[in-house]
Design a protein around this motif. Structure first.
Motif, PDB file in Angstrom:
ATOM      1  N   GLY A  28       0.786  -1.223   0.000  1.00  0.00           N
ATOM      2  CA  GLY A  28       0.000   0.000   0.000  1.00  0.00           C
ATOM      3  C   GLY A  28       0.818   1.273   0.000  1.00  0.00           C
ATOM      4  N   ALA A  84       0.631   3.934  -2.702  1.00  0.00           N
ATOM      5  CA  ALA A  84      -0.571   4.771  -2.780  1.00  0.00           C
ATOM      6  C   ALA A  84      -0.386   6.109  -2.085  1.00  0.00           C
ATOM      7  CB  ALA A  84      -1.762   4.034  -2.156  1.00  0.00           C
ATOM      8  N   LEU A 135      -2.305   9.746  -2.968  1.00  0.00           N
ATOM      9  CA  LEU A 135      -3.231  10.253  -1.962  1.00  0.00           C
ATOM     10  C   LEU A 135      -2.878  11.684  -1.566  1.00  0.00           C
ATOM     11  CD1 LEU A 135      -3.622   7.057   0.254  1.00  0.00           C
ATOM     12  CD2 LEU A 135      -5.442   8.159  -1.075  1.00  0.00           C
ATOM     13  N   ARG A 168      -6.947   2.120   0.088  1.00  0.00           N
ATOM     14  CA  ARG A 168      -5.758   2.263  -0.770  1.00  0.00           C
ATOM     15  C   ARG A 168      -4.477   1.930  -0.019  1.00  0.00           C
ATOM     16  NH1 ARG A 168      -6.813   7.772  -4.370  1.00  0.00           N
ATOM     17  NH2 ARG A 168      -8.661   7.008  -5.487  1.00  0.00           N
TER      18      ARG A 168
END
Length: 410
Positions: free
Chosen positions: A367, A370, A374, A406
């Motif tokens: 993750g 991400a 973000l 996410r």
């Protein structure tokens, strides 16, 4: 009412694995006491609650015998937690929730806390909270609660607008909120007020009225939750029948932003998505223990516990709970051993909701890619990320579930 998880069978004596008990020293320990009684069930509530007329006065199921059964479960908890000569954990916080704990009266609430102190050592700065219906709090109740050792009162305000309270099936008188808060403060108790936004038929101006009324009370802490229409509730049935509209997500987002604006201007800082405090000491430490993955034992019908990576939960009905305890058995209905993946998921889900944010190192490698998108989307604070912490922006708070998804690489 929600169903209990499936899980694995729990042993009749409540015994926990030695590996779980050995981890008790790694974190804080708390007790949650569940009072399942209400005089009236609110239409939006899906908690494990029962009206007094539903239960009658049968031994174990009644309001009058709740403390007696609590004492038996606390005895069980101490036996389990001190197995093989282990030292009992020191209790850092106690939270009495429900249901409507104030229905018990201050005397029985005091007895419940005394039962805890008789069986466990407590921290010097023990935090003890009880939830309360404002109609049941007066000066005498608050003084007696404080004298018994309680330190916080959480007042169920929900709204200051009569038609919103009526939709929620809340029966308390709005003017009694001020009486309850004043009585608690005069007794030396810290005060939290709970609000709900997004009730069908609630306008933005209605919500502003509730926020301004809450701020005028100058509580130490404010919780403001978006209404969720849970299946099986009276409110859900009304929505399904078309009597009431489904809460609108955009409306709830607008109301969240208004809450953050007004509370912030009044000196309250958010420390978790739905919680604001005037000072660091005004935070609810008990809830922070949950969010930190601490250890706790939930006492009462349907109460959930977590000790050393083992989650377990009690049977739901008050009579079944009391009958098991009366027969010398654990009231646990089932349990599960958390996997490493579950622990990681919960750490991310709970950590990202907090003002301090989440360490990048706590995010699974799948993750971490991400994070940059973000930040670009305005959901994470870029400066905080450079320092190794993932902190939600206000927009990110509105989309916290998406951010969590996410970050978990899902």
């Amino acid at each position: 009412m929600p169903q209990l998880p499936d899980g694995d069978p729990a042993p009749s004596d409540g015994a926990l694995p030695g590996a779980a008990l050995s981890r008790l020293s790694e974190g804080t320990f708390s007790l949650y006491l569940h009072v399942p009684y209400c005089s009236v069930r609110c239409g939006y509530c899906d908690f494990n609650t029962y009206t007094l007329t539903e239960l009658g006065d049968a031994t174990g199921a009644s309001l009058a015998t709740w403390v007696d059964a609590v004492e038996v479960e606390l005895d069980l908890a101490r036996r389990v937690l001190t197995a093989d000569g282990r030292a009992a954990p020191v209790v850092d916080t106690v939270f009495v929730g429900g249901g409507t704990p104030s229905l018990l009266g201050a005397t029985d609430l005091g007895r419940a806390l005394a039962a805890v102190r008789e069986r466990f050592a407590v921290a010097p700065d023990l935090e003890v909270t009880s939830e309360a219906n404002p109609d049941q709090v007066d000066a005498a109740f608050a003084r007696q609660l404080a004298a018994a050792g309680y330190t916080r009162l959480s007042v169920g305000m929900q709204s200051a607008v009569p038609h919103v309270l009526a939709t929620l099936d809340r029966t308390h008188r709005p003017e009694n909120v001020e009486r309850a808060v004043s009585a608690a403060r005069a007794a030396g108790l810290a005060v939290s007020v709970d609000l709900i936004h997004g009730t069908p038929g609630e306008s933005v101006e209605d919500w502003r009225t509730s926020l301004e009324a809450a701020i005028a009370l100058a509580p130490d802490h404010v919780s403001a939750y978006a209404l969720t229409v849970e299946e099986g509730t009276a409110l859900h049935r009304r929505v399904v029948r078309g009597e009431l509209p489904t809460p609108d997500e955009d409306d709830q987002a607008t109301k969240y932003e208004l809450a953050d604006e007004l509370l912030g201007a009044a000196g309250y800082a958010w420390y978790e998505l739905s919680n604001w405090a005037r000072t660091e000491r005004g935070r609810c430490r008990h809830n922070e223990h949950y969010w930190d993955g601490g250890h706790w034992w939930g006492v009462g019908p349907g109460a959930h516990s977590h000790v050393g990576g083992v989650r377990f939960w009690n049977v739901k009905h008050p009579r079944a709970w009391a009958d098991r305890l009366g027969g010398g058995d654990s009231p646990a209905a089932g349990r599960e051993l958390l996997t490493a993946e579950q622990v990681t998921e919960e750490r991310v889900m709970l950590g990202i909701r907090r003002r301090e944010g989440l360490s990048v190192e706590a995010v699974p490698r799948s993750g971490r890619s991400a994070v940059a998108p973000l930040i670009a989307d305005g959901l994470l604070d870029g400066q905080a990320a450079l320092a190794g912490q993932l902190v939600l922006t206000q927009r990110g708070r509105l989309l916290a579930d998406l951010v969590t998804f996410r970050l978990l690489g899902l």
